[in-house]
Design a protein around this motif. Structure first.
Motif, PDB file in Angstrom:
ATOM      1  N   THR A  98      51.001   4.180 -27.465  1.00 34.68           N
ATOM      2  CA  THR A  98      50.188   3.563 -26.416  1.00 34.68           C
ATOM      3  C   THR A  98      49.294   2.442 -26.949  1.00 34.68           C
ATOM      4  N   VAL A  99      48.950   2.490 -28.226  1.00 35.02           N
ATOM      5  CA  VAL A  99      48.065   1.463 -28.775  1.00 35.02           C
ATOM      6  C   VAL A  99      48.853   0.342 -29.441  1.00 35.02           C
ATOM      7  N   ARG A 100      50.153   0.486 -29.546  1.00 33.07           N
ATOM      8  CA  ARG A 100      50.953  -0.569 -30.171  1.00 33.07           C
ATOM      9  C   ARG A 100      51.272  -1.649 -29.164  1.00 33.07           C
ATOM     10  N   PRO A 101      51.308  -2.911 -29.545  1.00 28.28           N
ATOM     11  CA  PRO A 101      51.153  -3.412 -30.899  1.00 28.28           C
ATOM     12  C   PRO A 101      49.689  -3.482 -31.330  1.00 28.28           C
ATOM     13  N   TYR A 102      49.490  -3.400 -32.644  1.00 30.88           N
ATOM     14  CA  TYR A 102      48.168  -3.610 -33.212  1.00 30.88           C
ATOM     15  C   TYR A 102      48.300  -4.279 -34.574  1.00 30.88           C
ATOM     16  N   VAL A 103      47.173  -4.806 -35.042  1.00 30.30           N
ATOM     17  CA  VAL A 103      47.110  -5.408 -36.368  1.00 30.30           C
ATOM     18  C   VAL A 103      46.383  -4.446 -37.296  1.00 30.30           C
ATOM     19  N   GLU A 104      46.972  -4.180 -38.438  1.00 26.62           N
ATOM     20  CA  GLU A 104      46.367  -3.328 -39.459  1.00 26.62           C
ATOM     21  C   GLU A 104      46.079  -4.196 -40.686  1.00 26.62           C
ATOM     22  N   ARG A 105      44.803  -4.267 -41.050  1.00 25.95           N
ATOM     23  CA  ARG A 105      44.425  -4.995 -42.274  1.00 25.95           C
ATOM     24  C   ARG A 105      43.953  -3.989 -43.309  1.00 25.95           C
ATOM     25  N   GLU A 106      44.356  -4.200 -44.541  1.00 27.67           N
ATOM     26  CA  GLU A 106      43.972  -3.282 -45.611  1.00 27.67           C
ATOM     27  C   GLU A 106      43.696  -4.060 -46.894  1.00 27.67           C
ATOM     28  N   LEU A 107      42.796  -3.508 -47.690  1.00 33.10           N
ATOM     29  CA  LEU A 107      42.487  -4.079 -49.001  1.00 33.10           C
ATOM     30  C   LEU A 107      43.061  -3.174 -50.088  1.00 33.10           C
ATOM     31  N   LYS A 108      43.806  -3.756 -50.971  1.00 31.87           N
ATOM     32  CA  LYS A 108      44.316  -3.052 -52.149  1.00 31.87           C
ATOM     33  C   LYS A 108      43.912  -3.863 -53.378  1.00 31.87           C
ATOM     34  N   ARG A 109      44.440  -3.479 -54.514  1.00 36.36           N
ATOM     35  CA  ARG A 109      44.124  -4.219 -55.738  1.00 36.36           C
ATOM     36  C   ARG A 109      45.359  -4.258 -56.615  1.00 36.36           C
ATOM     37  N   THR A 110      45.323  -5.158 -57.591  1.00 38.04           N
ATOM     38  CA  THR A 110      46.434  -5.211 -58.529  1.00 38.04           C
ATOM     39  C   THR A 110      46.238  -4.178 -59.617  1.00 38.04           C
ATOM     40  N   ARG A 111      47.260  -3.997 -60.377  1.00 35.92           N
ATOM     41  CA  ARG A 111      47.125  -3.239 -61.615  1.00 35.92           C
ATOM     42  C   ARG A 111      46.076  -3.928 -62.480  1.00 35.92           C
ATOM     43  N   TRP A 112      45.469  -3.178 -63.429  1.00 37.31           N
ATOM     44  CA  TRP A 112      44.473  -3.786 -64.304  1.00 37.31           C
ATOM     45  C   TRP A 112      45.100  -4.948 -65.069  1.00 37.31           C
ATOM     46  N   ARG A 113      44.364  -6.077 -65.092  1.00 35.63           N
ATOM     47  CA  ARG A 113      44.873  -7.284 -65.756  1.00 35.63           C
ATOM     48  C   ARG A 113      44.430  -7.327 -67.224  1.00 35.63           C
ATOM     49  N   LEU A 114      45.369  -7.503 -68.117  1.00 37.94           N
ATOM     50  CA  LEU A 114      45.040  -7.660 -69.535  1.00 37.94           C
ATOM     51  C   LEU A 114      44.754  -9.114 -69.871  1.00 37.94           C
ATOM     52  N   ARG A 115      45.492 -10.045 -69.244  1.00 41.57           N
ATOM     53  CA  ARG A 115      45.357 -11.481 -69.508  1.00 41.57           C
ATOM     54  C   ARG A 115      45.632 -12.228 -68.200  1.00 41.57           C
ATOM     55  N   HIS A 116      45.343 -13.519 -68.194  1.00 39.73           N
ATOM     56  CA  HIS A 116      45.698 -14.393 -67.061  1.00 39.73           C
ATOM     57  C   HIS A 116      45.212 -13.818 -65.729  1.00 39.73           C
ATOM     58  N   ALA A 117      43.985 -13.346 -65.710  1.00 46.36           N
ATOM     59  CA  ALA A 117      43.494 -12.683 -64.501  1.00 46.36           C
ATOM     60  C   ALA A 117      43.273 -13.669 -63.354  1.00 46.36           C
ATOM     61  N   GLY A 118      42.848 -14.889 -63.659  1.00 42.61           N
ATOM     62  CA  GLY A 118      42.679 -15.879 -62.613  1.00 42.61           C
ATOM     63  C   GLY A 118      41.319 -15.859 -61.953  1.00 42.61           C
ATOM     64  N   PRO A 119      41.014 -16.910 -61.174  1.00 40.05           N
ATOM     65  CA  PRO A 119      39.673 -17.059 -60.600  1.00 40.05           C
ATOM     66  C   PRO A 119      39.334 -16.053 -59.504  1.00 40.05           C
ATOM     67  N   ASP A 120      40.335 -15.412 -58.911  1.00 42.70           N
ATOM     68  CA  ASP A 120      40.058 -14.448 -57.836  1.00 42.70           C
ATOM     69  C   ASP A 120      39.785 -13.047 -58.363  1.00 42.70           C
ATOM     70  N   SER A 121      39.880 -12.864 -59.673  1.00 37.25           N
ATOM     71  CA  SER A 121      39.743 -11.508 -60.220  1.00 37.25           C
ATOM     72  C   SER A 121      38.290 -11.044 -60.179  1.00 37.25           C
ATOM     73  N   PHE A 122      38.121  -9.747 -60.256  1.00 33.61           N
ATOM     74  CA  PHE A 122      36.798  -9.137 -60.335  1.00 33.61           C
ATOM     75  C   PHE A 122      36.887  -7.882 -61.191  1.00 33.61           C
ATOM     76  N   VAL A 123      35.734  -7.343 -61.563  1.00 27.19           N
ATOM     77  CA  VAL A 123      35.682  -6.236 -62.506  1.00 27.19           C
ATOM     78  C   VAL A 123      35.209  -4.964 -61.802  1.00 27.19           C
ATOM     79  N   ILE A 124      35.914  -3.868 -62.066  1.00 26.26           N
ATOM     80  CA  ILE A 124      35.481  -2.535 -61.634  1.00 26.26           C
ATOM     81  C   ILE A 124      35.218  -1.744 -62.905  1.00 26.26           C
ATOM     82  N   GLY A 125      33.989  -1.354 -63.105  1.00 26.48           N
ATOM     83  CA  GLY A 125      33.654  -0.697 -64.371  1.00 26.48           C
ATOM     84  C   GLY A 125      33.812  -1.691 -65.508  1.00 26.48           C
ATOM     85  N   ASP A 126      34.773  -1.441 -66.383  1.00 25.60           N
ATOM     86  CA  ASP A 126      35.047  -2.378 -67.467  1.00 25.60           C
ATOM     87  C   ASP A 126      36.468  -2.920 -67.397  1.00 25.60           C
ATOM     88  N   LYS A 127      37.085  -2.863 -66.213  1.00 29.90           N
ATOM     89  CA  LYS A 127      38.473  -3.311 -66.065  1.00 29.90           C
ATOM     90  C   LYS A 127      38.575  -4.384 -64.998  1.00 29.90           C
TER      91      LYS A 127
END
Length: 642
Positions: free
Chosen positions: A305-334
């Motif tokens: 009954t509620v379809r169609p709808y838009v579902e937005r979600e936030l996920k993250r990449t695997r921890w980056r060792l190198r080449h993280a890029g300008p959009d990266s951010f830190v959680i704890g020390d990763k």
């Protein structure tokens, strides 16, 4: 163990009682009352356990695996044959590392009182002399630590001389508990790294269900159960008939072209009765654990009954060792990078995407369309998607240690199609994708000299009426959805797997059964470096005919260029004006998406901001709050009538 023995008896009783109820229910609308949902689940779970136990054949001691042994011991069936098979499986030495841990622990927990002295002696010996690597991915670590925690809890307390890693039972339990609680905190605040995988969802379902079923630590047990609810909710809001739609972190070739041949489909059937019965280790372990999904999840999964709808979600990449890029951010020390998911969920299909780029190593699916089908879950190839098949040391060095010159080769030893030009999954540093509603724009600016410098769009064998229109649009129909695909540069048609890598058995189990799932498809392949396409879909119910849909799409304003940076301006069927230029933020009617405030979840059933550490589900008048900050669940008392 008394609880599990009693649980088995209850299952048998319920199976006999419910079978008749289920047959009678076929003639009337499906009841979504709590009691009926629970009865149907018990029936399906009993079928899974019964079939799994039947995998042990007293007349043939060569058949059956750990989970078959576990089912027999939990149910008290064919104990002698199960113990004999268990002894055989443990000789001479395990080889599967963390994938030995979870089935071994499953046998220890489910078969506890039915294991004999010889079995326990061998179990203790193996935990002392076999070193099961904890691996290098998110699911590996969760499986390893959950298994280690439960093994240490189950075996008598011992010093480091009795464990493979030299740590005492208490030290192993503390290390495992600390990691698991930290991972749950990160997941419920910033999303999973291995997000929304039709395959790896079971690698989380298994250890979490074991913890939820047998951990004696009340906090760990409750948080594991809550996270099962959380992950299964994450699934049901982006599926249609049990097919997991949209963008995925990790997908194997078979699962990309045949979306029903996935562990998520097996779980969808077991948990919610969606689709057909599919075998799966994840579903089996969940069934053994005694976990029962809250009824609100099935009501959400089945609510049209509620379809169609838009579902937005936030996920993250695997921890980056190198080449993280300008959009990266830190959680704890990763360091990590946000993944912005967007899915349009119709009652007949799901079109979903992420922003593109290198979001997950090796098996990323940036966008996909799946639709309802009358075919069996195993036979359906109800999907449409595109990929830029990048393969590079840059990607390997981003996520893995080791010598950059050899990383691509090392990856291909495990995932055979990674370094093949015809692969259909993977992220690309040259890809940017943008979706609004039922329209999607993908742009590519491939560097000269890049390996596999082309883009591929997959046209499955289930598509009908494929029409290369003189307007430049390519039209097709996938069951109840019309598809319009407008490439920005010409391409050529090639059969799926044009290199023959998988057709001829490359990758071992990755290509197993290729004749069933890998034949009859084709791909549209374009080799222009500056490139892209527009996708517009619509439910067939909205148009009088396929020709009416084609006419409507041909009339849509569309301008594009590939001379400098690829760019598109497109007015979609919904009337919104989409603009995208490679390297710049896209816009809808002149406004850019607010990625800075992209929510953890945002849809008709839940809204959570990033960092919340909770999930507040609402459906109709009922509510289910999963509060991981305080390890508590709160449910409304609203009753749903049959």
């Amino acid at each position: 163990m008394k609880t599990n023995a009693a649980f088995s008896l209850i299952l048998v009783s319920c199976w006999l009682a419910v079978a008749g109820v289920a047959r009678a229910a076929e003639a009337r609308p499906l009841s979504l009352a709590d009691a009926d949902i629970a009865q149907r689940f018990v029936t399906r779970r009993e079928l899974v356990l019964k079939e799994t136990a039947a995998g042990i054949d007293p007349a043939d001691p060569s058949k059956g695996g750990f989970l078959n042994v576990a089912a027999c011991l939990q149910r008290g069936e064919n104990r002698a044959a199960a113990l004999a098979r268990f002894a055989k499986l443990n000789e001479p030495m395990p080889v599967d590392n963390m994938f030995w841990v979870y089935p071994m622990v499953t046998v220890m927990l489910t078969g506890h009182d039915n294991l004999d002295a010889a079995s326990w002696a061998r179990i203790r010996e193996l935990w002392k002399i076999y070193w099961p690597s904890r691996g290098d991915t998110e699911n590996h670590w969760v499986i390893s630590y959950a298994g280690l925690y439960l093994a240490a809890q189950t075996l008598p307390p011992a010093g480091g001389d009795q464990w493979f890693n030299g740590q005492s039972s208490a030290e192993n339990m503390k290390e495992a508990r600390d990691y698991l609680l930290h991972w749950i905190d990160v997941t419920t605040a910033y999303g999973q790294g291995e997000y929304d995988s039709p395959n790896y969802i079971e690698e989380y379902a298994m250890p979490l269900s074991l913890l939820a079923g047998w951990s004696k630590d009340p906090v760990l047990r409750e948080k594991a159960r809550m996270l099962l609810d959380y992950i299964f909710y994450d699934f049901v809001v982006e599926q249609v008939d049990g097919y997991y739609g949209g963008a995925h972190s990790r997908v194997y070739p078979k699962q990309a072209v045949a979306p029903g041949r996935t562990p998520s489909s097996a779980l969808a059937w077991l948990l919610f009765g969606l689709g057909d019965r599919q075998a799966g280790a994840g579903a089996t372990v969940v069934a053994l654990s005694g976990y029962t999904p809250p009824p609100i999840l099935e009501r959400i999964a089945r609510d049209m009954t509620v379809r169609p709808y838009v579902e937005r979600e936030l996920k993250r990449t695997r921890w980056r060792l190198r080449h993280a890029g300008p959009d990266s951010f830190v959680i704890g020390d990763k360091r990590t990078v946000p993944v912005y998911k967007y899915s349009y969920v119709d009652r007949d299909f799901v079109l979903g995407s992420s922003q593109g780029g290198l979001l997950q190593p090796i098996q990323q699916q940036t966008w996909s369309l799946v639709w309802r089908t009358d075919k069996s879950t195993a036979d359906a190839a109800n999907t449409f998607f595109g990929v830029q098949p990048s393969s590079s040391a840059l990607e390997g060095a981003m996520y893995f240690g080791g010598d950059a010159d050899t990383l691509a080769n090392l990856i291909a030893r495990s995932k055979a199609d990674y370094d093949s030009p015809d692969k259909l999954t993977g992220g690309s540093p040259y890809e940017q994708v943008f979706q609004d509603g039922t329209a999607l724009i993908a742009l590519y600016d491939i560097a000269p000299g890049a390996r596999f410098p082309h883009i591929t769009t997959f046209f499955s064998r289930d598509l009908t009426g494929v029409d290369e229109d003189k307007s430049g649009w390519i039209f097709a129909q996938g069951g109840p959805v019309y598809i319009a695909y407008r490439p920005l540069a010409p391409g050529e048609w090639k059969p799926y797997d044009w290199t023959g890598l998988l057709r001829h058995g490359g990758g071992g189990w990755i290509s197993a059964g290729f004749a069933d799932w890998g034949t009859g498809h084709r791909c549209y392949v374009s080799s222009q470096l500056r490139n892209g396409y527009v996708v517009q879909v619509a439910p067939t119910r909205d148009y009088a005919s396929f020709n009416a849909f084609k006419s409507a799409v041909r009339a849509l304003p569309l301008t594009y260029s590939t001379k400098d940076k690829p760019q598109v301006t497109f007015t979609a069927l919904g009337g919104q004006r989409l603009q995208a230029r490679y390297g710049e933020p896209p816009t809808v009617d002149g406004k850019s998406p607010d990625y800075a405030h992209w929510p953890l979840f945002d849809g008709p059933f839940a809204h959570e901001a990033r960092g919340s550490g909770k999930l507040d589900l609402r459906h109709g008048g009922e509510r289910l709050l999963l509060d991981f900050n305080h390890t508590r669940t709160e449910e409304s008392a609203t009753a749903v009538q049959p």
